[in-house]
Design an enzyme around this catalytic site. Structure first.
Site, PDB file in Angstrom:
ATOM      1  CE  LYS A 100      -4.214  -1.878   1.961  1.00 29.55           C
ATOM      2  NZ  LYS A 100      -5.213  -2.033   2.949  1.00 29.55           N
ATOM      3  N   GLY A 130      -0.819   0.729   9.196  1.00 30.17           N
ATOM      4  CA  GLY A 130      -1.309   1.096   7.909  1.00 30.17           C
ATOM      5  C   GLY A 130      -2.728   1.651   8.110  1.00 30.17           C
TER       6      GLY A 130
HETATM    7  P1  NAP Z   1       0.044  -3.257  10.437  1.00 29.62           P
HETATM    8  O1  NAP Z   1       0.417  -2.153   9.726  1.00 29.62           O
HETATM    9  O2  NAP Z   1       0.783  -4.418  10.755  1.00 29.62           O
HETATM   10  O3  NAP Z   1      -0.484  -2.759  11.939  1.00 29.62           O
HETATM   11  C1  NAP Z   1      -0.773  -3.337  12.916  1.00 29.62           C
HETATM   12  C2  NAP Z   1      -0.918  -2.384  14.153  1.00 29.62           C
HETATM   13  O4  NAP Z   1      -1.355  -3.513  15.421  1.00 29.62           O
HETATM   14  C3  NAP Z   1       0.588  -2.082  14.796  1.00 29.62           C
HETATM   15  O5  NAP Z   1       0.289  -0.627  15.343  1.00 29.62           O
HETATM   16  C4  NAP Z   1       1.004  -3.083  15.939  1.00 29.62           C
HETATM   17  O6  NAP Z   1       1.711  -2.298  16.984  1.00 29.62           O
HETATM   18  C5  NAP Z   1      -0.313  -3.333  16.328  1.00 29.62           C
HETATM   19  N1  NAP Z   1      -0.156  -4.836  16.942  1.00 29.62           N
HETATM   20  C6  NAP Z   1       0.288  -5.916  16.067  1.00 29.62           C
HETATM   21  N2  NAP Z   1       0.322  -7.176  16.836  1.00 29.62           N
HETATM   22  C7  NAP Z   1      -0.219  -6.706  18.077  1.00 29.62           C
HETATM   23  C8  NAP Z   1      -0.224  -7.432  19.432  1.00 29.62           C
HETATM   24  N3  NAP Z   1       0.114  -8.487  19.225  1.00 29.62           N
HETATM   25  N4  NAP Z   1      -0.508  -6.613  20.497  1.00 29.62           N
HETATM   26  C9  NAP Z   1      -0.736  -5.590  20.086  1.00 29.62           C
HETATM   27  N5  NAP Z   1      -0.670  -4.657  19.138  1.00 29.62           N
HETATM   28  C10 NAP Z   1      -0.232  -5.327  18.044  1.00 29.62           C
HETATM   29  O7  NAP Z   1      -1.470  -3.860  10.003  1.00 29.62           O
HETATM   30  P2  NAP Z   1      -2.594  -3.104   9.366  1.00 29.62           P
HETATM   31  O8  NAP Z   1      -2.305  -3.241   7.751  1.00 29.62           O
HETATM   32  O9  NAP Z   1      -2.617  -1.858  10.016  1.00 29.62           O
HETATM   33  O10 NAP Z   1      -3.960  -4.140   9.778  1.00 29.62           O
HETATM   34  C11 NAP Z   1      -4.497  -3.863  10.849  1.00 29.62           C
HETATM   35  C12 NAP Z   1      -5.580  -4.915  10.858  1.00 29.62           C
HETATM   36  O11 NAP Z   1      -6.833  -4.447  10.080  1.00 29.62           O
HETATM   37  C13 NAP Z   1      -5.426  -6.329   9.997  1.00 29.62           C
HETATM   38  O12 NAP Z   1      -5.096  -7.384  11.039  1.00 29.62           O
HETATM   39  C14 NAP Z   1      -6.732  -6.815   9.461  1.00 29.62           C
HETATM   40  O13 NAP Z   1      -7.584  -7.418  10.305  1.00 29.62           O
HETATM   41  C15 NAP Z   1      -7.666  -5.354   9.379  1.00 29.62           C
HETATM   42  N6  NAP Z   1      -8.259  -4.961   8.018  1.00 29.62           N
HETATM   43  C16 NAP Z   1      -9.561  -4.773   7.835  1.00 29.62           C
HETATM   44  C17 NAP Z   1      -9.748  -4.468   6.572  1.00 29.62           C
HETATM   45  C18 NAP Z   1     -11.349  -4.383   6.399  1.00 29.62           C
HETATM   46  O14 NAP Z   1     -11.731  -4.312   5.318  1.00 29.62           O
HETATM   47  N7  NAP Z   1     -12.160  -4.657   7.304  1.00 29.62           N
HETATM   48  C19 NAP Z   1      -8.906  -4.239   5.612  1.00 29.62           C
HETATM   49  C20 NAP Z   1      -7.612  -4.213   5.962  1.00 29.62           C
HETATM   50  C21 NAP Z   1      -7.072  -4.697   7.118  1.00 29.62           C
HETATM   51  P3  NAP Z   1       3.258  -1.828  16.777  1.00 29.62           P
HETATM   52  O15 NAP Z   1       3.077  -0.597  16.349  1.00 29.62           O
HETATM   53  O16 NAP Z   1       3.559  -1.918  18.103  1.00 29.62           O
HETATM   54  O17 NAP Z   1       3.802  -2.923  15.844  1.00 29.62           O
END
Ligand code: NAP
Length: 463
Positions: free
Chosen positions: A269, A329
């Site tokens: 992205k 993200g």
């Molecule tokens: P990302 O960029 O990897 O960010 C994940 C975030 O969650 C980071 O802030 C990370 O904290 C935190 N995190 C990860 N593991 C953790 C844990 N075990 N305990 C506490 N915090 C934790 O992921 P993303 O792309 O933002 O996606 C996040 C979620 O959004 C995905 O898992 C997905 O389920 C959901 N999503 C939904 C849709 C939809 O259409 N509904 C679309 C896309 C994504 P740190 O900063 O400390 O690493």
């Protein structure tokens, strides 16, 4: 013969090229503006003057719905593309050709054959302003684009006939793309479908490809959803997976098959932004991520629809006190959506520096998770992967939730996450990640095709 529809700004040659095409293909020519005048017994300037633009648009919509389904060449009014209902009718089982020309050429043509003004601006500025304002709609309307700047109607008609006969990607490009798809992880049925589209004996050269770019992206629900929508709206498109660790490989294959667009997912992205010509203000300037790419008329435009997926289900909560869990993200798009809804937002994250960085970009507060209880928010948005299959963890303890809270979990696999389950048990209002998925997909479909799919239709097709 499949219906051929010509769209484009006034002065791009729709009527003259339509007539030339009709005589070359020996089929009926319909000019929708003429049809409107016949139907109402009034000239278009008169309808605008005496009944107003709204009435004109409503008559126009009726005319679009009544067009013959095949064996015609249709030239449309310049503003037709801005109405999603018109696009639904016009795109149905048709090939849509967008005609474009540069501003000077359009001005020259309009000076020779004046039309009623659309604004109070001088002609040159009006053309620039209106073309810019409608550009996204024009790009969404097209299956193919033909530049008529230095072309006579007869030559432009000839170009269109070649396009309809051969399509855009040449044989070697199609073979390169096929080799890419064959070495990927495509299941047998979709691979066979792609093989038929790219090199089968009954190949329809006007079938266009679109897909999801990611690594991995085999799990994506978009192919099933989009292909079902293509069937529903009778669009000659096929949606597939562009799965590869190298984004430049994906982009080169997308160009080789002349893809209409891409949905972009992890981990591309941010990286995708280097590969595109223009970035929509929401995606680039604020969120810093693109999840939708539209290829049109030799340009590539990046958008972000994720933030709208978060915003739309929350419109009624404007001005709330919100806690956003996570600072990755998706959280960036969510922070943009929540601040756009004038919420008082605190970002809580496992790594506080990441929360701080994101909060500073959007003017939010920030902190660590143990500050949750002190904040006592109206709204909680989970933008971490906690609770996503196979993870069964809940980002919050049941006792931290209060019954007057709204809980929006962006995780959508499983459909009911541990957080949503706990929130329901407490009597909270809940919004599942499926709502975000539905809204961002509807917005993507609109950017690709100009059609506004009802949320209910998407929900039904996802079941
Ligand atoms: P990302 O960029 O990897 O960010 C994940 C975030 O969650 C980071 O802030 C990370 O904290 C935190 N995190 C990860 N593991 C953790 C844990 N075990 N305990 C506490 N915090 C934790 O992921 P993303 O792309 O933002 O996606 C996040 C979620 O959004 C995905 O898992 C997905 O389920 C959901 N999503 C939904 C849709 C939809 O259409 N509904 C679309 C896309 C994504 P740190 O900063 O400390 O690493």
């Amino acid at each position: 013969m499949k219906r051929i529809v010509l769209t484009g700004f006034r002065g791009t040659g729709k009527t003259e090229i339509g007539k030339a095409l009709s005589s070359r293909l020996n089929s009926t020519f319909i000019d929708t503006d003429t049809l409107i005048e016949k139907k109402t017994g009034r000239s278009i300037p008169d309808i605008f003057h005496y009944e107003g633009e709204e009435r004109f648009r409503s008559i126009e919509r009726d005319v679009m719905a009544e067009l013959p389904p095949a064996d015609v060449i249709v030239s449309t009014g310049g503003g037709v593309v801005c109405d999603p209902k018109n696009m639904e009718h016009l795109r149905k089982n048709s090939t849509v050709i967008l005609l474009v020309a540069d501003i000077e050429t359009v001005e020259e043509r309009l000076l020779k054959k004046p039309r009623p003004p659309l604004t109070s601006l001088p002609l040159h500025e009006e053309i620039a302003e209106m073309m810019d304002r409608r550009r996204q709609n024009y790009y969404a309307s097209l299956d193919f684009c033909v530049d008529t700047t230095e072309t006579s109607p007869a030559v432009a008609a000839e170009k269109i006939i070649v396009l309809l006969k051969d399509g855009l990607p040449g044989k070697s490009q199609r073979n390169t793309a096929l080799a890419f798809f064959k070495t990927g992880r495509l299941p047998p049925v979709p691979l066979q479908k792609l093989t038929d589209i790219l090199s089968g004996p009954g190949r329809d050269p006007t079938t266009r490809i679109i897909g999801v770019a990611g690594y991995p992206c085999a799990h994506s629900r978009s192919p099933n959803l989009f292909n079902a929508l293509f069937e529903h709206y009778q669009l000659n498109y096929h949606y597939t997976w562009f799965e590869d660790p190298e984004l430049d490989e994906i982009m080169s294959i997308a160009r080789a098959v002349d893809a209409k667009g891409l949905s972009v997912t992890i981990p591309f992205k941010q990286d995708i932004m280097e590969f595109i010509d223009e970035i929509d203000e929401h995606a680039a300037q604020a969120i810093g991520a693109v999840n939708t790419v539209v290829f049109a008329c030799r340009t590539t435009i990046g958008y972000n629809t994720d933030w709208l997926g978060v915003r739309k289900p929350l419109v009624s909560l404007k001005g709330s006190k919100a806690v956003l869990l996570g600072a990755g993200g998706v959280a960036a798009g969510a922070a943009y959506a929540l601040t756009d809804l004038e919420m008082e937002v605190t970002i809580l994250n496992r790594t506080p520096e990441n929360a701080k960085r994101l909060a500073e970009r959007f003017g939010c507060r920030w902190g660590t998770w143990d500050e949750f209880d002190r904040i006592n928010p109206d709204l909680v948005v989970n933008a971490t992967p906690l609770g996503m299959q196979p993870d069964t963890r809940n980002p919050l303890k049941g006792e931290q939730l209060k019954k007057d809270m709204t809980v929006f979990d962006l995780v959508y696999t499983p459909p009911v996450t541990p957080l949503i389950e706990a929130a329901r048990a407490k009597g909270c209002a809940t919004i599942t990640g499926l709502e975000m998925f539905i809204e961002q997909a509807r917005e993507q479909f609109y950017l690709f095709f100009g059609i506004d799919v009802p949320a209910e239709k998407v929900r039904e097709l996802l079941q």
